[in-house]
Design a protein around this motif. Sequence first.
Motif, PDB file in Angstrom:
ATOM      1  N   ALA A  32      31.609  23.072  43.240  1.00 20.40           N
ATOM      2  CA  ALA A  32      32.349  23.101  44.506  1.00 20.40           C
ATOM      3  C   ALA A  32      33.790  23.543  44.280  1.00 20.40           C
ATOM      4  O   ALA A  32      34.338  24.339  45.060  1.00 20.40           O
ATOM      5  N   VAL A  33      34.412  23.052  43.214  1.00 23.31           N
ATOM      6  CA  VAL A  33      35.786  23.460  42.883  1.00 23.31           C
ATOM      7  C   VAL A  33      35.822  24.954  42.579  1.00 23.31           C
ATOM      8  O   VAL A  33      36.724  25.672  43.035  1.00 23.31           O
ATOM      9  N   LEU A  34      34.851  25.432  41.835  1.00 20.63           N
ATOM     10  CA  LEU A  34      34.763  26.856  41.511  1.00 20.63           C
ATOM     11  C   LEU A  34      34.634  27.692  42.785  1.00 20.63           C
ATOM     12  O   LEU A  34      35.344  28.693  42.968  1.00 20.63           O
ATOM     13  N   ILE A  35      33.759  27.281  43.688  1.00 16.77           N
ATOM     14  CA  ILE A  35      33.566  28.011  44.948  1.00 16.77           C
ATOM     15  C   ILE A  35      34.851  28.003  45.774  1.00 16.77           C
ATOM     16  O   ILE A  35      35.271  29.036  46.310  1.00 16.77           O
ATOM     17  N   LEU A  36      35.501  26.853  45.861  1.00 22.67           N
ATOM     18  CA  LEU A  36      36.751  26.739  46.618  1.00 22.67           C
ATOM     19  C   LEU A  36      37.834  27.620  45.995  1.00 22.67           C
ATOM     20  O   LEU A  36      38.567  28.313  46.704  1.00 22.67           O
ATOM     21  N   GLY A  37      37.924  27.603  44.671  1.00 19.00           N
ATOM     22  CA  GLY A  37      38.905  28.450  43.987  1.00 19.00           C
ATOM     23  C   GLY A  37      38.647  29.929  44.215  1.00 19.00           C
ATOM     24  O   GLY A  37      39.566  30.698  44.511  1.00 19.00           O
ATOM     25  N   LEU A  38      37.383  30.337  44.119  1.00 17.74           N
ATOM     26  CA  LEU A  38      37.041  31.748  44.344  1.00 17.74           C
ATOM     27  C   LEU A  38      37.266  32.158  45.794  1.00 17.74           C
ATOM     28  O   LEU A  38      37.677  33.295  46.072  1.00 17.74           O
ATOM     29  N   ALA A  39      37.007  31.243  46.715  1.00 21.42           N
ATOM     30  CA  ALA A  39      37.277  31.533  48.131  1.00 21.42           C
ATOM     31  C   ALA A  39      38.766  31.804  48.336  1.00 21.42           C
ATOM     32  O   ALA A  39      39.149  32.698  49.108  1.00 21.42           O
ATOM     33  N   HIS A  40      39.609  31.073  47.615  1.00 20.17           N
ATOM     34  CA  HIS A  40      41.049  31.290  47.749  1.00 20.17           C
ATOM     35  C   HIS A  40      41.506  32.557  47.037  1.00 20.17           C
ATOM     36  O   HIS A  40      42.494  33.169  47.449  1.00 20.17           O
ATOM     37  N   VAL A  41      40.804  32.965  45.994  1.00 21.43           N
ATOM     38  CA  VAL A  41      41.092  34.275  45.389  1.00 21.43           C
ATOM     39  C   VAL A  41      40.798  35.360  46.421  1.00 21.43           C
ATOM     40  O   VAL A  41      41.585  36.300  46.603  1.00 21.43           O
ATOM     41  N   GLY A  42      39.680  35.220  47.118  1.00 28.74           N
ATOM     42  CA  GLY A  42      39.329  36.193  48.164  1.00 28.74           C
ATOM     43  C   GLY A  42      40.345  36.205  49.291  1.00 28.74           C
ATOM     44  O   GLY A  42      40.758  37.275  49.758  1.00 28.74           O
ATOM     45  N   ALA A  43      40.753  35.024  49.742  1.00 24.54           N
ATOM     46  CA  ALA A  43      41.752  34.943  50.814  1.00 24.54           C
ATOM     47  C   ALA A  43      43.066  35.565  50.364  1.00 24.54           C
ATOM     48  O   ALA A  43      43.703  36.328  51.111  1.00 24.54           O
ATOM     49  N   MET A  44      43.471  35.257  49.125  1.00 27.92           N
ATOM     50  CA  MET A  44      44.711  35.818  48.605  1.00 27.92           C
ATOM     51  C   MET A  44      44.625  37.347  48.562  1.00 27.92           C
ATOM     52  O   MET A  44      45.549  38.032  48.986  1.00 27.92           O
ATOM     53  N   SER A  45      43.522  37.864  48.092  1.00 32.88           N
ATOM     54  CA  SER A  45      43.361  39.317  47.994  1.00 32.88           C
ATOM     55  C   SER A  45      43.463  39.974  49.365  1.00 32.88           C
ATOM     56  O   SER A  45      44.150  40.990  49.528  1.00 32.88           O
ATOM     57  N   ALA A  46      42.786  39.392  50.350  1.00 31.43           N
ATOM     58  CA  ALA A  46      42.829  39.959  51.698  1.00 31.43           C
ATOM     59  C   ALA A  46      44.231  39.877  52.285  1.00 31.43           C
ATOM     60  O   ALA A  46      44.709  40.830  52.902  1.00 31.43           O
ATOM     61  N   GLU A  47      44.906  38.766  52.073  1.00 31.37           N
ATOM     62  CA  GLU A  47      46.226  38.570  52.672  1.00 31.37           C
ATOM     63  C   GLU A  47      47.310  39.401  51.994  1.00 31.37           C
ATOM     64  O   GLU A  47      48.222  39.888  52.659  1.00 31.37           O
ATOM     65  N   VAL A  48      47.208  39.573  50.690  1.00 30.12           N
ATOM     66  CA  VAL A  48      48.240  40.315  49.974  1.00 30.12           C
ATOM     67  C   VAL A  48      48.014  41.824  50.050  1.00 30.12           C
ATOM     68  O   VAL A  48      48.952  42.593  50.207  1.00 30.12           O
ATOM     69  N   PHE A  49      46.746  42.259  49.990  1.00 32.36           N
ATOM     70  CA  PHE A  49      46.465  43.688  49.878  1.00 32.36           C
ATOM     71  C   PHE A  49      45.926  44.325  51.149  1.00 32.36           C
ATOM     72  O   PHE A  49      45.905  45.544  51.254  1.00 32.36           O
ATOM     73  N   ASP A  50      45.464  43.537  52.126  1.00 33.83           N
ATOM     74  CA  ASP A  50      44.886  44.095  53.351  1.00 33.83           C
ATOM     75  C   ASP A  50      45.434  43.341  54.550  1.00 33.83           C
ATOM     76  O   ASP A  50      44.694  42.805  55.362  1.00 33.83           O
ATOM     77  N   THR A  51      46.740  43.331  54.695  1.00 33.45           N
ATOM     78  CA  THR A  51      47.361  42.492  55.723  1.00 33.45           C
ATOM     79  C   THR A  51      46.982  42.918  57.131  1.00 33.45           C
ATOM     80  O   THR A  51      46.759  42.076  57.988  1.00 33.45           O
TER      81      THR A  51
END
Length: 124
Positions: free
Chosen positions: A7-26
């Motif tokens: 669950a921690v791994l999934i939550l962490g990866l979900a935040h990597v995805g959110a970070m990528s979308a927010e930083v690179f595809d605003t």
Amino acid sequence: MNVAEIAVLILGLAHVGAMSAEVFDTTGLARRIAKIDIPAIQGSFPRAADGIAALVKNQGVYNGFLAVGLLLSLFQGPEAARQTQLYLSVCVAVAGVFGAVTVNKILFVQAALGVVTFALVFAA
């Protein structure tokens, strides 16, 4: 790897995805989540559009910090990992609820992931 760590791994990866979308595809993220039309704003209010994009990128940096903390906690000793995971999953849950109330109901998914992760880590 136990269920709580997954669950921690999934939550962490979900935040990597959110970070990528927010930083690179605003502009794409703003359109999907907040229903903000950045190109239309740029035509009428270019400075406002730049400000919105900067805010979204800033939010992405915070999601990146959460992702790093969650993922690094998987490599800590058991007690330190548990404390880190409990704290960060509560942070995610609170941010998700706040975002759902103020921005878009879809952010309840983020809150739910945080609550489930907290419960699994707490029970482990």
